[in-house]
Motif scaffolding. Structure first.
Motif, PDB file in Angstrom:
ATOM      1  N   LEU A 187       0.852  -1.181   0.000  1.00  9.59           N
ATOM      2  CA  LEU A 187       0.000   0.000   0.000  1.00  9.59           C
ATOM      3  C   LEU A 187       0.893   1.237   0.000  1.00  9.59           C
ATOM      4  N   SER A 188       0.896   1.956  -1.099  1.00  9.46           N
ATOM      5  CA  SER A 188       1.740   3.135  -1.247  1.00  9.46           C
ATOM      6  C   SER A 188       0.954   4.377  -0.835  1.00  9.46           C
ATOM      7  N   ILE A 189       1.440   5.058   0.175  1.00  5.96           N
ATOM      8  CA  ILE A 189       0.751   6.218   0.748  1.00  5.96           C
ATOM      9  C   ILE A 189       1.534   7.488   0.455  1.00  5.96           C
ATOM     10  N   GLY A 190       0.867   8.472  -0.100  1.00  2.85           N
ATOM     11  CA  GLY A 190       1.460   9.790  -0.265  1.00  2.85           C
ATOM     12  C   GLY A 190       1.221  10.619   0.973  1.00  2.85           C
ATOM     13  N   ASP A 191       2.276  11.246   1.483  1.00  2.04           N
ATOM     14  CA  ASP A 191       2.174  12.019   2.720  1.00  2.04           C
ATOM     15  C   ASP A 191       3.151  13.182   2.655  1.00  2.04           C
ATOM     16  N   ASN A 192       2.874  14.195   3.442  1.00  2.00           N
ATOM     17  CA  ASN A 192       3.782  15.325   3.580  1.00  2.00           C
ATOM     18  C   ASN A 192       4.213  15.374   5.023  1.00  2.00           C
ATOM     19  N   LEU A 193       5.417  14.908   5.303  1.00  2.00           N
ATOM     20  CA  LEU A 193       5.871  14.684   6.674  1.00  2.00           C
ATOM     21  C   LEU A 193       6.357  15.974   7.317  1.00  2.00           C
ATOM     22  N   GLN A 194       5.431  16.938   7.352  1.00  2.00           N
ATOM     23  CA  GLN A 194       5.739  18.265   7.874  1.00  2.00           C
ATOM     24  C   GLN A 194       4.565  18.822   8.674  1.00  2.00           C
ATOM     25  N   TYR A 195       3.937  17.977   9.485  1.00  2.56           N
ATOM     26  CA  TYR A 195       2.770  18.442  10.235  1.00  2.56           C
ATOM     27  C   TYR A 195       2.588  17.612  11.493  1.00  2.56           C
ATOM     28  N   ALA A 196       3.492  17.785  12.459  1.00  3.60           N
ATOM     29  CA  ALA A 196       3.354  17.089  13.739  1.00  3.60           C
ATOM     30  C   ALA A 196       2.102  17.588  14.466  1.00  3.60           C
ATOM     31  N   PRO A 197       1.346  16.708  15.164  1.00  2.00           N
ATOM     32  CA  PRO A 197       1.689  15.315  15.418  1.00  2.00           C
ATOM     33  C   PRO A 197       1.138  14.326  14.404  1.00  2.00           C
TER      34      PRO A 197
END
Length: 306
Positions: free
Chosen positions: A68-78
């Protein structure tokens, strides 16, 4: 509550990790990080006890390759950020959710970092789905199918114990901190103007380039109130070891959704069923609870009216 791309704070070497929903990060601007006393290690949810549900996995497309390939923008904690011991590991409650969905479907999960604005156009070609705190709106529903999973809004937060005895219904005369470029930055002036119109003292507004600076100054007493996205404010309590607490209820709540290609109804059906399973079993609420965040929805509604 991502209406547009968001600034972030990364958890590195014990830094206080927080972020906010912005209208200022269209180009993918990075935040500064700030260290504060009393921070705790970033949380996570142990997904290993989640079992595959065969009847849900059977809904996957016949040509699904097992990942399962997930697109994400890892710039929004939490919700999603680079964390872990090396500061490079996809981390956050959306990342935990992606892995939990994979467990239900019996699939491997690959979380791919990308520019926020590039994710939706790549769903169905580069990614099977996007899980990146996407606020559901008519414009996005025209492009992709959206499976509702979270309700997020804005919150006020104060120093633990509310030493000033503040009332969330009347914050006139207080000193309020916001991160520049956020939705709250855009609306706080209106709150102050309402105070003046009511014959009360205006709000003294202090703007900071980093959400961590806002939180640090609440703890230190320089500002009375922090105004931020609800997951950000709630996570501040976790990251400061309870030195910050929410004041009043979440306001302006709106749903967020998992984005799936409109021409992939089988993948949509599989993810919707897997999301509903996590909701029904209480797992999704437990994931958010591990991060100190509320707002878990109980129905994985497809393309809700907003």
């Amino acid at each position: 509550m991502r209406r547009l791309p968001t600034l972030t704070l990364l958890a590195v070497a014990g830094a206080l990790t927080l972020s906010a929903c912005t209208n200022a990060a269209e180009a993918g601007t990075d935040d500064d990080t700030t260290t504060a006393a009393g921070t705790t290690a970033e949380p996570s949810y142990d997904i290993t006890a989640i079992e595959k549900v065969d009847e849900i996995a059977a809904l996957l497309p016949a040509d699904f390759d097992g990942t399962l390939s997930i697109g994400d923008n890892l710039q929004y904690a939490p919700a999603e950020f680079f964390g872990g011991p090396d500061g490079q590991t996809p981390t956050g409650y959306d990342v935990d959710l992606a892995k939990a969905l994979g467990r239900v479907l019996g699939a491997e999960v690959e979380v791919n970092h990308a520019e926020f604005s590039s994710i939706i156009p790549a769903i169905g070609t580069q990614y099977d789905a996007g899980i990146a705190s996407f606020s559901i709106n008519p414009e996005r529903i025209e492009q992709v199918d959206m499976i509702a999973y979270l309700s997020a809004g804005s919150t006020f937060s104060v120093k633990a114990g509310n030493p000033e005895g503040l009332d969330p219904a009347d914050l006139c005369g207080t000193t309020m901190g916001v991160q520049t470029g956020t939705v709250q930055d855009e609306t706080v002036d209106g709150l102050s103007e309402d105070c003046v119109a009511a014959g009360k003292e205006p709000i003294e507004i202090l703007r900071y380039g980093s959400q961590a600076d806002v939180t640090t100054n609440v703890v230190g007493g320089k500002i009375d109130v922090m105004y931020a996205d609800s997951p950000v404010g709630q996570y501040a309590a976790v990251q400061t070891g309870g030195q910050v607490e929410q004041l009043g209820d979440v306001t302006d709540a709106a749903p967020q959704g998992i984005a799936v290609a409109k021409d992939d109804p089988e993948m949509t059906a599989a993810l919707q069923a897997a999301m509903q399973h996590l909701m029904d079993e209480g797992i999704w609420a437990d994931v958010l609870d591990a991060w100190g965040v509320t707002g878990a929805l109980e129905t994985a509604e497809l393309n809700p009216t907003v």
